[in-house]
Enzyme design. Structure first.
Site, PDB file in Angstrom:
ATOM      1  N   ASP A 187       0.858  -1.191   0.000  1.00  0.00           N
ATOM      2  CA  ASP A 187       0.000   0.000   0.000  1.00  0.00           C
ATOM      3  C   ASP A 187       0.889   1.234   0.000  1.00  0.00           C
ATOM      4  OD1 ASP A 187      -2.242   1.817   0.391  1.00  0.00           O
ATOM      5  OD2 ASP A 187      -3.314   0.123   1.240  1.00  0.00           O
ATOM      6  N   GLY A 211       4.133   1.353  -2.438  1.00  0.00           N
ATOM      7  CA  GLY A 211       4.060   1.563  -3.875  1.00  0.00           C
ATOM      8  C   GLY A 211       2.673   1.996  -4.314  1.00  0.00           C
ATOM      9  N   ASP A 212       2.532   2.161  -5.618  1.00  0.00           N
ATOM     10  CA  ASP A 212       1.300   2.624  -6.249  1.00  0.00           C
ATOM     11  C   ASP A 212       0.745   1.498  -7.105  1.00  0.00           C
ATOM     12  OD1 ASP A 212      -0.685   3.807  -7.761  1.00  0.00           O
ATOM     13  OD2 ASP A 212       0.534   5.471  -8.484  1.00  0.00           O
ATOM     14  N   PHE A 213      -0.446   0.986  -6.747  1.00  0.00           N
ATOM     15  CA  PHE A 213      -0.957  -0.182  -7.479  1.00  0.00           C
ATOM     16  C   PHE A 213      -1.397   0.113  -8.906  1.00  0.00           C
ATOM     17  CE2 PHE A 213      -4.862   0.443  -4.518  1.00  0.00           C
ATOM     18  CZ  PHE A 213      -5.417   1.425  -5.328  1.00  0.00           C
ATOM     19  N   HIS A 231     -14.067  -0.888  -5.822  1.00  0.00           N
ATOM     20  CA  HIS A 231     -15.275  -0.055  -5.768  1.00  0.00           C
ATOM     21  C   HIS A 231     -14.958   1.436  -5.642  1.00  0.00           C
ATOM     22  CE1 HIS A 231     -16.088   0.345  -1.143  1.00  0.00           C
ATOM     23  NE2 HIS A 231     -14.794   0.429  -1.410  1.00  0.00           N
TER      24      HIS A 231
END
Length: 321
Positions: A187, A211-213, A231
């Site tokens: 995350d 990190g950046d997903f 969502h």
């Protein structure tokens, strides 16, 4: 039409921790007011209103007591709803809800119009609101963690990668329930700083990775999780997330999506309200199983099945192809 009045009354009672003061038994509004520095007459009237919603019981001797539902307002109980109440009755959501009229014309979140920036950008700029959000998300999903851990067929060994896993409540539950597994919590670094994985019982079985997903995900996992992530995002953004995760996975590796699944036939479902929260604050949405399957297929997965749980969320089990 009185919904906003009930919500405001609930917030006031929650902010003043009235349920905590009733934990030991019934008390009059005067006694509660003396303990909290509030106006007794006003407090009596607000408690009387919330008693009509089943949160308190008003007795003939002038006392109020907690009902079974009212105990969830206490700050010191397992499964407390207090963090969720303080988030969803916050002025951020009231202002976003006021913008629904404009959203019907534009399709854009009322939050952006009210604050001049997207929801998560606002949280990043306001640490106090971000803290309220993180606490509420932990409370919101804590009941689902055990249900998901029980409902899903986890392997006896291997590495579970929780993508966008927040503070790690679900991963902790999985590792506790399945002692042969290891885990990676992935995350944003700021969120990971407050993770829940410390403790002798899980020592040596996990690590965190920031990190950046949208752009990267840990490679080499044996099972991947996305809990209450999709969502929050539009279909295009979901495809970016899923494609990034798929690139990190070996063929035939399983992915578990944990999200509410709306019925496709119009049957009433509690997540319909959550869908409006998404509409007014983000560009995300709640989805049907068919809509999830379309996203999965387009990003390199095959949907295997949908598993209901005891919680609001279901588990969609997919396989990388």
């Amino acid at each position: 039409m009185y919904g906003h009045i009930h919500a405001s009354a609930l917030r006031a009672i929650a902010r003043h921790r009235i349920a905590d003061h009733l934990a030991q038994g019934p008390r009059t509004a005067h006694a509660l007011a003396a303990a909290t520095g509030l106006d007794a007459a006003a407090l009596h009237r607000v408690l009387r209103l919330l008693a009509t919603r089943g949160l308190f019981a008003e007795h003939g001797d002038g006392t109020f007591a907690l009902t079974e539902a009212g105990h969830d307002l206490r700050s010191d109980t397992e499964g407390s709803q207090l963090p969720r109440i303080l988030l969803f009755t916050d002025e951020m959501f009231r202002r976003a809800a006021d913008g629904i009229e404009g959203t019907l014309r534009t399709g854009e979140p009322g939050f952006d119009a009210a604050y001049g920036m997207p929801f998560f950008d606002h949280l990043a700029a306001t640490p106090d609101k971000s803290h309220v959000f993180d606490q509420a998300m932990t409370a919101l999903t804590s009941g689902a963690d055990e249900a998901v851990a029980d409902a899903c067929p986890f392997p006896e060994s291997g590495t579970v990668v929780d993508i966008g896993g927040g503070r790690g409540g679900l991963l902790r539950q999985i590792l506790t329930t399945h002692p042969g597994l290891n885990g990676i919590l992935f995350d944003q670094p700021g969120t990971l700083a407050d993770h829940l994985l410390d403790g002798d019982d899980l020592a040596g079985r996990w690590h965190t990775q920031g990190g950046d997903f949208f752009t990267t995900a840990p490679t080499g996992g044996d099972l991947y999780l996305l809990k209450n992530v999709l969502h929050d995002w539009s279909d295009d953004d979901c495809l970016r997330i899923l494609t990034t995760v798929r690139h990190a996975m070996r063929p035939a590796t399983r992915l578990l999506l944990v999200d509410a699944v709306l019925p496709g036939d119009g049957t009433p479902h509690p997540a319909a309200a959550l869908d409006i929260v998404m509409l007014m604050t983000l560009k995300g949405r709640e989805r049907t199983a068919a809509e999830f399957e379309d996203l999965l297929t387009r990003s390199g997965f095959r949907l295997l099945r949908v598993l209901p749980t005891r919680a609001l969320s279901s588990v969609l089990e997919a396989e990388a192809v």
